[in-house]
Design a protein around this motif. Structure first.
Motif, PDB file in Angstrom:
ATOM      1  N   ARG A 149      -4.958  -0.055  -0.959  1.00 47.28           N
ATOM      2  CA  ARG A 149      -4.756   1.115  -1.814  1.00 47.28           C
ATOM      3  C   ARG A 149      -4.394   0.667  -3.233  1.00 47.28           C
ATOM      4  O   ARG A 149      -3.522  -0.187  -3.416  1.00 47.28           O
TER       5      ARG A 149
ATOM      6  N   GLU B 255      -9.898  -3.014   1.415  1.00 45.97           N
ATOM      7  CA  GLU B 255      -9.099  -2.244   2.377  1.00 45.97           C
ATOM      8  C   GLU B 255      -7.757  -1.814   1.802  1.00 45.97           C
ATOM      9  O   GLU B 255      -6.972  -1.155   2.494  1.00 45.97           O
TER      10      GLU B 255
ATOM     11  N   ARG C 156      -9.459   2.839  -3.886  1.00 48.98           N
ATOM     12  CA  ARG C 156      -9.444   1.751  -2.907  1.00 48.98           C
ATOM     13  C   ARG C 156     -10.237   0.577  -3.464  1.00 48.98           C
ATOM     14  O   ARG C 156     -11.283   0.760  -4.076  1.00 48.98           O
TER      15      ARG C 156
ATOM     16  N   ASP D  23       0.829  -1.198   0.000  1.00 48.87           N
ATOM     17  CA  ASP D  23       0.000   0.000   0.000  1.00 48.87           C
ATOM     18  C   ASP D  23       0.865   1.249   0.000  1.00 48.87           C
ATOM     19  O   ASP D  23       0.636   2.193  -0.781  1.00 48.87           O
TER      20      ASP D  23
END
Length: 480
Positions: A441, A439, A436, A414
């Motif tokens: 990125r 959860e 997103r 992420d």
């Protein structure tokens, strides 16, 4: 000074000033080798703050010189083929011409006596857009500043049509991936914090009709009033189109008003090959279309379309404006009773000149080129072991992220993707967006430019991988 007022005695000054401004912009566009210079806010802010607004320069050339230093030189160039962060994109020249004309004439589109032919042009364009959407002979609408304002008005109409005495019972059902303007509109309309129900979506961000039925049944059991289902044609993160025919069928069975937010996805309305993507939109009670998001118009240029013109009376009730009454009595065309705004720019002129110069097919062809490039981009990313791509695009949005060859924690991945996005922007070499998925990125390429090529996408992917690898390498060095 009166010499700066635009009137019959200052036309030469007007012509010279605008020409000088156009030359500066043209030179800036011609010289742009990348979408951004990489200037930082802490570098630019002191220069802007140092300007004494009480000490005018008294010279157009000097003012434009200053503007070049403070703005033009470092502006983000949406027309550049490596600006891939969506939002807005390149604009067509007929629309820019329309912007210049409407700003100078300065008509207001609320009443006939302030706009005359402008009113008729806007009405004709509303009819054209409603016909493209298939909303039927009783359809109407009004131009808005953007998609958020159109959604706000659509939900206002839905709230008033619901007719309940207890607004705390009202609910709006939309997908978890809907544009954030829906929640904002619900809040502005005084609905409760639980008023917006997020309906489950599939991996591509499309609303699941089974989940929609489940939520509607739950509302019925709990005595709640679903005032509208908002289906997305172009979701915020994935650019996905909800299954409109099935959602329309569910709404019809449950007696719920259907609003389609096509702010990001109205392009198929002018496409010769992708119109089927919006099948089902003709069953909507209201539709948001954002021409500056999909049809190469300068912001803002959007509209709310409604199936039943009579529902627009709810906007009239709020204005406390005598003009709608007078216009009806005197049979004069006017728009004051249709909008939440009073004074309104003649933004419809931009789209009008675009259609009259280029034609809808030519605009649709540009839109199709963007979608085709996105499809090629998906193939590139899917075949590249450095990246994980979420779903094949329906329109022109690609959601993906860099995955290192070495084993890393999800949190490190992420951070590497977030770093890559920021480093890329700081370099000015390209601009991409963030997203997103669950959860985690991700990065997002939201294509808007028909000049963007598969080679541009490949080059940007290499840049992203390079920045991410640099971050992970430095992280390992720090850890050791």
């Amino acid at each position: 000074m009166r010499s700066h007022l635009l009137n019959d005695t200052t036309t030469e000054r007007y012509r010279a000033s605008v020409t000088e401004g156009v030359e500066r912009v043209a030179a800036t566009v011609a010289a742009a080798s990348r979408p951004f210079t990489g200037v930082q806010a802490d570098e630019l802010s002191p220069r802007v703050a140092a300007v004494d607004l009480d000490a005018p320069l008294h010279d157009t050339v000097a003012a434009l010189d200053e503007l070049e230093e403070l703005y033009l030189r470092d502006a983000v160039h949406f027309h550049h083929p490596r600006h891939l962060a969506g939002g807005d994109g390149p604009v067509v020249i007929p629309a820019v011409l329309g912007e210049a004309v409407l700003s100078a004439v300065n008509s207001s589109l609320d009443t006939w006596d302030r706009s005359t032919g402008g009113t008729l042009i806007e009405r004709r364009l509303i009819d054209w857009a409603a016909e493209r959407a298939g909303l039927g002979p009783a359809a109407d609408g009004v131009f808005t500043s953007g998609g958020d304002q159109a959604d706000l008005q659509a939900l206002l109409l839905a709230r008033e049509e619901a007719g309940t005495d207890d607004p705390r019972r009202l609910r709006v059902l939309t997908s978890a991936g809907a544009r954030p303007g829906i929640r904002k509109a619900a809040k502005l309309l005084g609905l409760g914090p639980d008023a917006v129900i997020a309906v489950r979506t599939d991996r591509a961000g499309r609303m699941q009709t089974v989940a929609l039925v489940r939520e509607l049944e739950r509302c019925a059991r709990e005595g709640l009033v679903p005032m509208a289902v908002v289906a997305s044609a172009g979701t915020a993160d994935f650019g996905s189109i909800d299954p409109l025919p099935q959602i329309a069928e569910v709404c019809a069975r449950h007696g719920v008003r259907l609003h389609v937010d096509a702010a990001h996805g109205c392009g198929p309305l002018v496409s010769r090959t992708r119109r089927h993507l919006l099948d089902g939109i003709e069953r909507a009670d209201s539709v948001t279309v954002d021409f500056h998001a999909s049809l190469f118009q300068p912001a803002g240029c959007a509209a709310l379309l409604v199936r039943d013109a009579a529902t627009l009376r709810h906007a009239t009730d709020l204005t406390d404006h005598p003009e709608p009454r007078r216009a009806a009595q005197e049979r004069v065309p006017g728009q004051a009773g249709k909008s939440l705004q009073g004074t309104r720019r003649f933004d419809a002129l931009k789209l009008w000149l675009t259609l009259r110069v280029m034609g809808a097919d030519a605009v649709g062809d540009l839109f199709d080129e963007v979608c085709s490039t996105a499809a090629r981009g998906f193939d590139l990313i899917a075949a590249d072991p450095r990246f994980d791509v979420v779903a094949e695009p329906q329109l022109a949005t690609l959601v993906f992220r860099y995955i290192p060859a070495a084993i890393c924690s999800p949190a490190d991945i992420d951070r590497a993707n977030l770093y890559a996005r920021k480093a890329l922007f700081a370099s000015g070499d390209a601009v991409v967006a963030g997203a997103r998925a669950g959860e985690r990125r991700y990065l997002k390429l939201a294509l808007r430019n028909p000049e963007t090529t598969a080679a541009d996408l490949a080059a940007v992917l290499d840049l992203i991988a390079g920045h991410a690898e640099q971050y992970l390498g430095e992280s390992l060095d720090r850890a050791s």
